[in-house]
Design a protein around this motif. Sequence first.
Motif, PDB file in Angstrom:
ATOM      1  N   HIS A  54      -7.617   6.376 -34.509  1.00  0.00           N
ATOM      2  CA  HIS A  54      -6.291   6.869 -34.136  1.00  0.00           C
ATOM      3  C   HIS A  54      -6.269   7.277 -32.672  1.00  0.00           C
ATOM      4  O   HIS A  54      -7.317   7.556 -32.087  1.00  0.00           O
ATOM      5  CB  HIS A  54      -5.906   8.053 -35.034  1.00  0.00           C
ATOM      6  CG  HIS A  54      -5.422   7.610 -36.375  1.00  0.00           C
ATOM      7  ND1 HIS A  54      -4.866   8.463 -37.289  1.00  0.00           N
ATOM      8  CD2 HIS A  54      -5.427   6.389 -36.963  1.00  0.00           C
ATOM      9  CE1 HIS A  54      -4.532   7.801 -38.361  1.00  0.00           C
ATOM     10  NE2 HIS A  54      -4.870   6.531 -38.195  1.00  0.00           N
ATOM     11  N   GLU A  56      -5.324  10.014 -31.133  1.00  0.00           N
ATOM     12  CA  GLU A  56      -5.855  11.357 -30.857  1.00  0.00           C
ATOM     13  C   GLU A  56      -7.372  11.366 -30.971  1.00  0.00           C
ATOM     14  O   GLU A  56      -8.100  11.952 -30.160  1.00  0.00           O
ATOM     15  CB  GLU A  56      -5.261  12.378 -31.832  1.00  0.00           C
ATOM     16  CG  GLU A  56      -3.730  12.379 -31.881  1.00  0.00           C
ATOM     17  CD  GLU A  56      -3.172  11.462 -32.958  1.00  0.00           C
ATOM     18  OE1 GLU A  56      -3.608  10.293 -33.069  1.00  0.00           O
ATOM     19  OE2 GLU A  56      -2.287  11.909 -33.699  1.00  0.00           O
ATOM     20  N   CYS A  91      -2.050  12.970 -37.893  1.00  0.00           N
ATOM     21  CA  CYS A  91      -2.096  12.695 -39.329  1.00  0.00           C
ATOM     22  C   CYS A  91      -2.814  13.815 -40.062  1.00  0.00           C
ATOM     23  O   CYS A  91      -3.694  14.475 -39.528  1.00  0.00           O
ATOM     24  CB  CYS A  91      -2.800  11.365 -39.605  1.00  0.00           C
ATOM     25  SG  CYS A  91      -4.538  11.340 -39.096  1.00  0.00           S
ATOM     26  N   ARG A  94      -4.968  10.077 -44.400  1.00  0.00           N
ATOM     27  CA  ARG A  94      -4.990   8.680 -43.971  1.00  0.00           C
ATOM     28  C   ARG A  94      -5.298   7.790 -45.163  1.00  0.00           C
ATOM     29  O   ARG A  94      -6.243   8.068 -45.907  1.00  0.00           O
ATOM     30  CB  ARG A  94      -6.064   8.479 -42.901  1.00  0.00           C
ATOM     31  CG  ARG A  94      -5.840   9.281 -41.651  1.00  0.00           C
ATOM     32  CD  ARG A  94      -6.986   9.215 -40.680  1.00  0.00           C
ATOM     33  NE  ARG A  94      -7.298   7.869 -40.218  1.00  0.00           N
ATOM     34  CZ  ARG A  94      -8.034   7.630 -39.136  1.00  0.00           C
ATOM     35  NH1 ARG A  94      -8.556   8.633 -38.438  1.00  0.00           N
ATOM     36  NH2 ARG A  94      -8.270   6.397 -38.759  1.00  0.00           N
ATOM     37  N   CYS A 101      -6.655  13.485 -38.152  1.00  0.00           N
ATOM     38  CA  CYS A 101      -6.725  14.067 -36.803  1.00  0.00           C
ATOM     39  C   CYS A 101      -6.435  15.568 -36.804  1.00  0.00           C
ATOM     40  O   CYS A 101      -6.953  16.293 -35.955  1.00  0.00           O
ATOM     41  CB  CYS A 101      -5.769  13.328 -35.871  1.00  0.00           C
ATOM     42  SG  CYS A 101      -6.236  11.599 -35.659  1.00  0.00           S
TER      43      CYS A 101
HETATM   44 ZN   LIG Z   1      -4.761  10.510 -37.016  1.00  0.00          ZN
END
Ligand SMILES: [Zn+2]
Length: 167
Positions: A54, A56, A91, A94, A101
């Motif tokens: 991701h 981040e 998020c 997931r 994150c």
């Molecule tokens: Zn994430």
Amino acid sequence: DPKDHATYMRLALDQAQESPPKPSNFRVGALLVDETTGSILARGYTLELEGNTHAEQCCLIKLAQAHDIAEDRVGELLAGDVVLYTTMEPCNLRLSGNLPCVDRIIRTRGEGGKGGIRKVYIGVQEPEKFVGENKGRAKLEEHGIEVVHVAGFEEDILRVATAGHGR
Ligand SMILES: [Zn+2]
Ligand SMILES: Nc1nc(=O)c(N)c(NC[C@H](O)[C@H](O)[C@H](O)COP(=O)(O)O)[nH]1
């Protein structure tokens, strides 16, 4: 010197544009910024690094790599006024089962919630396409991390984020 929030959110959106379109996630961009000096510590976008990453997460990994430490210790580098700009809220779950994150961000705070990422600026909330309502904001705030919406980029952010979803 520190820029305004729109400048950083626009740079985060520039990052999102780099992300390869994919139907099973969103194209997101993120920036780690030292709010006192205005310097950008790291930039990242979805899938920039291998391992279904991701945006981040890429920022945190890249900063850790630059200092030759593991990602889960990157908080040690984030003393002072470090904030995260991300086009989409972090998020909290997931579909891949990878560590969300929100947990990676919380992990950057030391004992007693000092240091680490202190504030997260988001462009949009996560659309309820993959995992239903994202309840990550409350979790971040419980750990002393403020979540602030930077308005004005919603349409562009969502168009970029869903470019891999077809119609
Ligand atoms: Zn994430
Ligand atoms: N904030 C944020 N940054 C990202 O870089 C990204 N891709 C998402 N996307 C959230 C979405 O909920 C997950 O992408 C799906 O749940 C699929 O999970 P994976 O990405 O395969 O782990 N959200």
